[in-house]
Enzyme design. Structure first.
Site, short mmCIF file in Angstrom:
data_model
loop_
_atom_site.label_atom_id
_atom_site.label_comp_id
_atom_site.label_asym_id
_atom_site.label_seq_id
_atom_site.Cartn_x
_atom_site.Cartn_y
_atom_site.Cartn_z
N HIS A 121 39.40 50.85 39.98
CA HIS A 121 39.09 52.23 40.16
C HIS A 121 38.05 52.39 41.31
O HIS A 121 38.02 53.35 41.80
CB HIS A 121 38.64 52.75 38.78
CG HIS A 121 39.72 53.14 37.83
ND1 HIS A 121 40.19 52.17 36.87
CD2 HIS A 121 40.72 54.07 37.79
CE1 HIS A 121 41.24 52.68 36.47
NE2 HIS A 121 41.54 53.89 36.73
N HIS A 179 41.77 37.46 32.31
CA HIS A 179 40.41 37.76 32.67
C HIS A 179 39.59 38.43 31.61
O HIS A 179 38.57 38.07 31.11
CB HIS A 179 40.18 38.07 34.10
CG HIS A 179 38.48 38.13 34.43
ND1 HIS A 179 37.53 38.90 34.22
CD2 HIS A 179 37.97 37.18 35.22
CE1 HIS A 179 36.47 38.41 34.56
NE2 HIS A 179 36.74 37.37 35.34
N GLU A 209 36.58 37.32 29.13
CA GLU A 209 35.52 38.18 29.25
C GLU A 209 35.85 39.51 28.18
O GLU A 209 34.88 40.50 28.05
CB GLU A 209 35.00 38.66 30.52
CG GLU A 209 34.42 37.37 31.04
CD GLU A 209 33.80 37.61 32.61
OE1 GLU A 209 33.80 38.54 33.05
OE2 GLU A 209 33.76 36.55 33.27
N HIS A 241 37.71 30.11 36.66
CA HIS A 241 38.08 30.44 35.40
C HIS A 241 39.23 29.65 34.83
O HIS A 241 39.05 28.75 33.66
CB HIS A 241 38.62 31.81 35.00
CG HIS A 241 37.53 33.06 35.21
ND1 HIS A 241 36.26 32.59 34.46
CD2 HIS A 241 37.14 33.91 35.94
CE1 HIS A 241 35.41 33.75 34.75
NE2 HIS A 241 36.02 34.28 35.55
CO CO Z 1 35.25 36.21 36.21
#
Ligand code: CO
Length: 296
Positions: A121, A179, A209, A241
């Protein structure tokens, strides 16, 4: 039929080029068109992970032979890391400013993000702002991220079913690591899991997350009595990650958590951008963005 279309396209291209040249002869810079594509990813500082981006670039260049392709990374941390090694990658704003300076008039920006979260966005807002600025850029379009529509969920779900390792048996689990974010677009991960599990009950999508987290995924695995798990990143590149939070030896990694719960883990370190069937979803969004450059 195909040949007629190609011939027609060639005629159009010649007409277009003549129009461009004529505009140039008359010094009417307003009419000249210079198209560009800007690929925008979160970014990666791991060279091995970069091959996923190379794959995207190859596909994009093959699809749009006559349009220049540029890159930008949204992650400030990654750009700084790269800069300290002498590798410069621009932010989307810097890249658009550079393209403005280079006289690009039409720019299709393609988000290589997975969901339309905060970064998407912000990109959309700032890319649109370039259209309003004085200068050569007249039109900016932004292609949707990987999971933009319900059709994308269906396409991505089919792609995932195809790239699950062949040796995995139906009574073994596949856990994808997305993620995740606090942005409401996080719901796309669950929407994807819902779609996948209509086809295969033992596939799960968790996030680092956001939700579901690894604890929730562990509960689901235990409820189904699953004791072998294939761990796969659901991120464009198998970066930090994937190698640490998913497959690392640290106590909090998904591998450690599930191993500690008595499950056998098999990590697969390959980013989604390494699979052609996934890349084609992004490329289709870019096709729409390029087509929309023509619209006033
Ligand atoms: Co991250």
């Amino acid at each position: 039929m195909k040949r007629i279309i190609v011939a027609f396209a060639a005629v159009l291209l010649v007409m277009f080029n003549c129009a461009q040249t004529r505009a140039g002869h008359h010094g009417d810079a307003e009419k000249a068109v210079k198209k560009g594509i800007l690929l925008v990813a979160f970014g990666t500082s791991m060279p091995e992970a970069g091959r996923a981006f190379d794959n995207i670039e190859r596909k994009v260049k093959a699809e749009f032979e006559d349009i220049d392709v540029r890159w930008a990374y949204t992650s400030h941390i990654i750009r700084e890391k790269l800069a300290s090694r002498g590798e410069e990658v621009l932010s989307p704003e810097e890249a658009l400013a550079w393209m403005m300076d280079q006289g690009y008039t039409h720019v299709a920006v393609q988000s290589l993000h997975t969901i339309a979260g905060r970064e998407f966005h912000e990109l959309l807002k700032n890319a649109n702002a370039f259209e309003d600025m004085a200068g050569p850029i007249r039109k900016v379009t932004v292609g949707l991220p990987l999971l933009g529509t319900h059709k994308d969920i269906e396409a991505v779900s089919s792609a995932i079913l195809d790239f699950i390792p062949e040796k995995r048996k139906k009574d073994e689990a596949v856990v994808l690591m997305g993620h995740g974010t606090r942005h409401p677009a996080n719901a796309f991960y669950t929407a994807l899991m819902f779609n996948l599990r209509q086809k295969d009950r033992n596939i799960f999508v968790g996030t680092v997350e956001g939700r579901p987290d690894i604890g929730e995924i562990q509960n689901m695995l235990e409820k189904r009595g699953l004791n072998k798990v294939y761990l796969m990143p659901f991120m464009s590149v198998a970066g930090d990650h994937a190698s640490n939070d998913m497959a690392g030896d640290g106590a909090d990694s998904w591998k450690s958590v599930l191993t500690g719960a008595g499950m056998e883990c098999v990590p697969v370190l390959k980013g989604t951008a390494e699979y052609d069937s996934i890349v084609s979803v992004w490329v289709n969004h870019l096709k729409t963005a390029v087509t929309n450059l023509e619209k006033e």
